[in-house]
Enzyme design. Structure first.
Site, PDB file in Angstrom:
ATOM      1  CB  SER A 290      11.838  -7.636   3.220  1.00  0.00           C
ATOM      2  OG  SER A 290      10.598  -8.487   3.984  1.00  0.00           O
TER       3      SER A 290
ATOM      4  CB  SER B  42       4.049  -3.816   7.975  1.00  0.00           C
ATOM      5  OG  SER B  42       4.007  -2.940   8.802  1.00  0.00           O
TER       6      SER B  42
ATOM      7  CG  ASN C  72       1.305 -11.049   9.311  1.00  0.00           C
ATOM      8  OD1 ASN C  72       1.619 -12.066   9.747  1.00  0.00           O
ATOM      9  ND2 ASN C  72       0.328 -10.328   9.821  1.00  0.00           N
ATOM     10  CE1 TYR C  73       2.070  -9.057   2.727  1.00  0.00           C
ATOM     11  CE2 TYR C  73       1.086  -8.203   5.004  1.00  0.00           C
ATOM     12  CZ  TYR C  73       1.048  -9.116   3.692  1.00  0.00           C
ATOM     13  OH  TYR C  73      -0.434  -9.280   3.048  1.00  0.00           O
ATOM     14  CB  ILE C  74       9.047  -6.489   7.862  1.00  0.00           C
ATOM     15  CG1 ILE C  74       8.406  -4.972   7.411  1.00  0.00           C
ATOM     16  CG2 ILE C  74      10.588  -5.813   8.204  1.00  0.00           C
ATOM     17  CD1 ILE C  74       8.369  -3.948   8.110  1.00  0.00           C
TER      18      ILE C  74
END
Length: 759
Positions: free
Chosen positions: A512, A713, A716-718
């Site tokens: 992020s 990404s 799930n991650y950003i």
């Protein structure tokens, strides 16, 4: 959903089962005569509440129509027709009248429905801090089982040493799983074959062997081709179904699934994520998985644990079965679970990605990552100091945290011998790290999902020195690099800085934070397509950081070729328009020679190729239209179009072909009545310029992302709020970033931030 939860991927559905149920809908395994069960929607049996939010559309209509006899009569007729729809294909005519009635009702109820939707929308993110208080009530209809096995026709058999084999149904089903994959890479994989054959023999043994006494011992003597060919025939038959037939099958399937799609959580209607029990099949896995080919056994009601409120009605299991266990645990979020046999792990049925509980979980995850901002400086200061510690464990912890922080490595953990040899930071071995002075490190290992992690990176000089120490003799290939460290020790150390801090939080934070930094570099200029290209470039930076790779799809080259030709065709259209302008006024070429220079770039050969492709496309278009229209008419019991209609359409294509031939011969363009002035032609050229630019940008994006998975990404991650901020700040429609399902999943993000929010 995680890999520990249910997977609904198409590749997990056995082809043999999909084909054999061509005319059989996925259903709960109960006899049709069990009328009590046919109407068993436990959600509908709840006592009425003042403002219940779980009523189905039919119930809402019924409640409203109680005060209007005419409406009640109309709706009863409507419901009768819906019941008959499943059994008849001639109902389409009555549907037109029914739609008119529905429209009348909708006009009357539209305002009420809009108000009701507003009331039902649960904006949990506006309630402040999200806490783990569990649920207070949970009501659902259980799970949906795959259909029972449908045996092969009597003349379709497995052959062993050229002899037909009579198999018990249980073994025949497993043989069919392999036969369906016979010509795939899986079916030709020796490990896959070995694992399948061992489990196939075990199923045979459990069911008393073959029915005609043939003893199967060697895989090489088995001939699955007859079963494979049968499946191929059925696949072709399925492809021949008309669009209307496919639509009806889909609608019937959706109707069967309807009662499982939603549950009642704390008095609110919530969507269930995956209510289907996984069908039996052969496990495939990713990469060189040692268990590929093993049998995923059929799950029975006795294997399943249901979780719901104590006062909730218990869904009926299929006739002749009973549930393994009924629990009433408000501290867990799953609705059902069972243990699968491949890894002996649990599979869960949970709420959908757009549910309040999943949204709250996502928000807490990203807020935990944001919280790391307040601690990251002290953590980095401490691990840099510990890189020179005299205590080896402290030094290994420092290097591990450095690698997790800087290169987004996963923590890793121990693996058993029968699991794929995937590693993370703590489980790196001697051979996974190559050191090149002065400070270059080459990582080469299989990460999550057996995806290769290969990177040559420059590291801190002290980190390089520590890695040299970690690789000193007597260590050799096969030995652990971090021999005094494991994920539990590492995470316990991290939690001394911040409650709940794990290696995974670092990945979310760095993903992020990297996205925030990348978005800060994007100028607020250009078209939407250009802004999207820059957004995807930022996303790609994060995906590379997190090693979210993918293999180039089989159709990528063809897709790129098609896109290139489309751009070429648009350029041809633009040149054609410019030629048309010069036909109206030849003097314009001298006034703006640069503008008209591209006219000479297109050769006659290029033009002929484009003409041929257009003619071919138009012919195919009308052929498909003719088939589609007759399928529709046949479905509605209307008179079919005659062949002469198709011939009339194809005559138009023939006229176009002649027009193109004349154009090549004379160089003259036939002007359309709507494009007969220079001004109109110039406006059309401007539109084409925009289309060419957009198509070129999209093609560049496609090529750059061919080996990188942006979705993992982004989802799930950003932090999704970063994507929302980008859209609001740069005037990009949110639909360009998030699909409909993602917009539903991230409603909390879309509605909770403005363009000034920062991670």
């Amino acid at each position: 959903m995680t890999r520990a939860e249910m997977s609904s991927d198409d590749e997990d559905t056995p082809l043999s089962q999909t084909i054999s149920r061509k005319n059989q809908r996925v259903r709960k395994i109960v006899p049709e005569e069990d009328s009590d069960y046919d109407s068993d929607d436990v959600l509908s049996k709840q006592p009425k509440k003042k403002k219940t939010k779980t009523l189905s559309k039919e119930k809402k209509i019924k409640v409203k129509s109680d005060s209007d006899d005419d409406d009640d009569e109309v709706m009863s007729k409507k419901l009768e027709k819906k019941k008959k729809k499943k059994k008849t294909k001639t109902i389409k005519k009555s549907i037109k009248k029914e739609k008119e009635t529905e429209n009348d009702l909708k006009e009357e109820e539209n305002n009420d429905d809009e108000e009701e939707d507003k009331e039902e929308s649960y904006k949990w993110w506006e309630e402040g801090d999200v806490k783990d208080n569990g649920w207070t009530s949970l009501v659902h209809n259980g799970v949906m089982f795959p259909p029972e096995y449908e045996p092969l026709p009597s003349h379709i058999k497995l052959y062993y040493d050229n002899q037909p084999v009579e198999l018990p149904p249980e073994a025949e089903e497993v043989a069919g799983f392999y036969a369906a994959l016979l010509e795939t890479d899986h079916g030709k994989n020796p490990v896959f074959q070995k694992n399948f054959f061992n489990d196939f023999l075990q199923i045979l043994k459990e069911n008393g062997g073959t029915l005609n006494g043939i003893e199967i011992k060697s895989f090489d003597k088995c001939d699955f081709s007859k079963i494979y060919n049968y499946f191929e025939v059925l696949k072709e038959e399925k492809k021949k179904l008309s669009a209307q037939e496919k639509k009806e099958l889909r609608l019937e399937r959706q109707k069967e699934e309807e009662i499982y799609k939603f549950c009642e959580l704390n008095g609110r209607k919530e969507q269930v994520g995956n209510f289907r029990v996984e069908p039996p099949d052969l496990f495939r896995g990713r990469g060189k998985h040692p268990k590929t080919g093993k049998l995923k056994r059929r799950v029975h009601p006795e294997d399943i644990v249901l979780n719901l409120s104590k006062d909730a009605p218990i869904p009926k299991p299929p006739k002749g079965h009973k549930w393994g266990e009924i629990r009433h645990d408000p501290n867990v979020q799953w609705l059902a679970m069972w243990r699968e046999n491949i890894f002996n792990s649990f599979k869960y049925v949970r709420l959908a990605a757009n549910s309040s509980l999943k949204g709250q979980s996502d928000l807490k995850k990203f807020e935990k990552a944001r919280e790391l901002k307040s601690h990251i400086d002290s953590i980095r200061r401490d691990y840099k100091r510990s890189l020179k510690s005299k205590v080896m464990l402290e030094r290994q912890k420092a290097v591990a945290i450095y690698l997790i922080d800087v290169f987004a490595l996963r923590a890793g953990g121990e693996k058993s011998e029968d699991e794929a040899d995937t590693v993370g930071c703590c489980s790196l071995r001697y051979e996974h790290v190559t050191l090149q002075p002065p400070n270059i490190v080459i990582f080469d290992f299989l990460g999550k999902d057996s995806i290769r992690f290969y990177q040559e990176v420059e590291v801190d000089k002290q980190v390089f020195k520590d890695l040299i120490i970690f690789k000193r003799p007597p260590k050799q290939p096969g030995h652990q690099l971090f021999d005094r460290l494991d994920p539990s020790i590492l995470n316990k150390h991290l939690q001394s800085y911040m409650p709940g801090l794990t290696a995974k939080v670092f990945r979310t934070y760095n993903a992020s934070k990297t996205m925030q930094d990348q978005l800060d570099l994007i100028p607020n200029e250009g078209s939407v397509a250009e802004k999207l290209l820059r957004y995807n470039a930022a996303n790609r930076t994060v995906a590379i950081l997190c090693n979210h790779q993918r293999s180039v799809t089989k159709g990528h080259a063809q897709s790129v070729q098609k896109a290139n030709f489309r751009i070429k065709e648009l350029i041809w259209q633009r040149i054609r328009l410019k030629k048309s302008i010069l036909q109206l006024d030849k003097k314009l070429r001298k006034k703006n020679p640069k503008f008209y220079a591209e006219i000479d770039d297109l050769t006659k050969e290029d033009e002929i190729e484009i003409h041929e492709k257009i003619i071919e496309r138009e012919n195919e278009k009308y052929q498909r239209k003719f088939v589609r229209e007759n399928d529709k008419r046949k479905f509605e019991n209307e008179e079919l179009l005659e062949e002469k209609v198709l011939n009339e359409w194809l005559e138009k294509v023939e006229d176009l072909k002649k027009e193109f031939a004349e154009e090549i011969k004379t160089g003259e363009i036939v002007l359309k009545p709507t494009l007969n002035t220079v001004e109109k032609l110039e406006k059309q050229i401007e539109r084409l310029d925009l289309r060419i630019e957009t198509s070129s940008i999209q093609l560049k994006d496609k090529e750059e992302n061919s080996e990188v998975s942006l979705g993992t990404s982004k989802i799930n991650y950003i932090d999704p709020r970063l994507s929302v901020v980008f859209c609001k700040k740069f005037g990009v429609p949110i639909e360009k970033i998030f699909t409909k399902s993602l917009r539903e999943k991230f409603t909390w993000a879309i509605e909770s931030v403005d363009e000034n929010w920062r991670f």
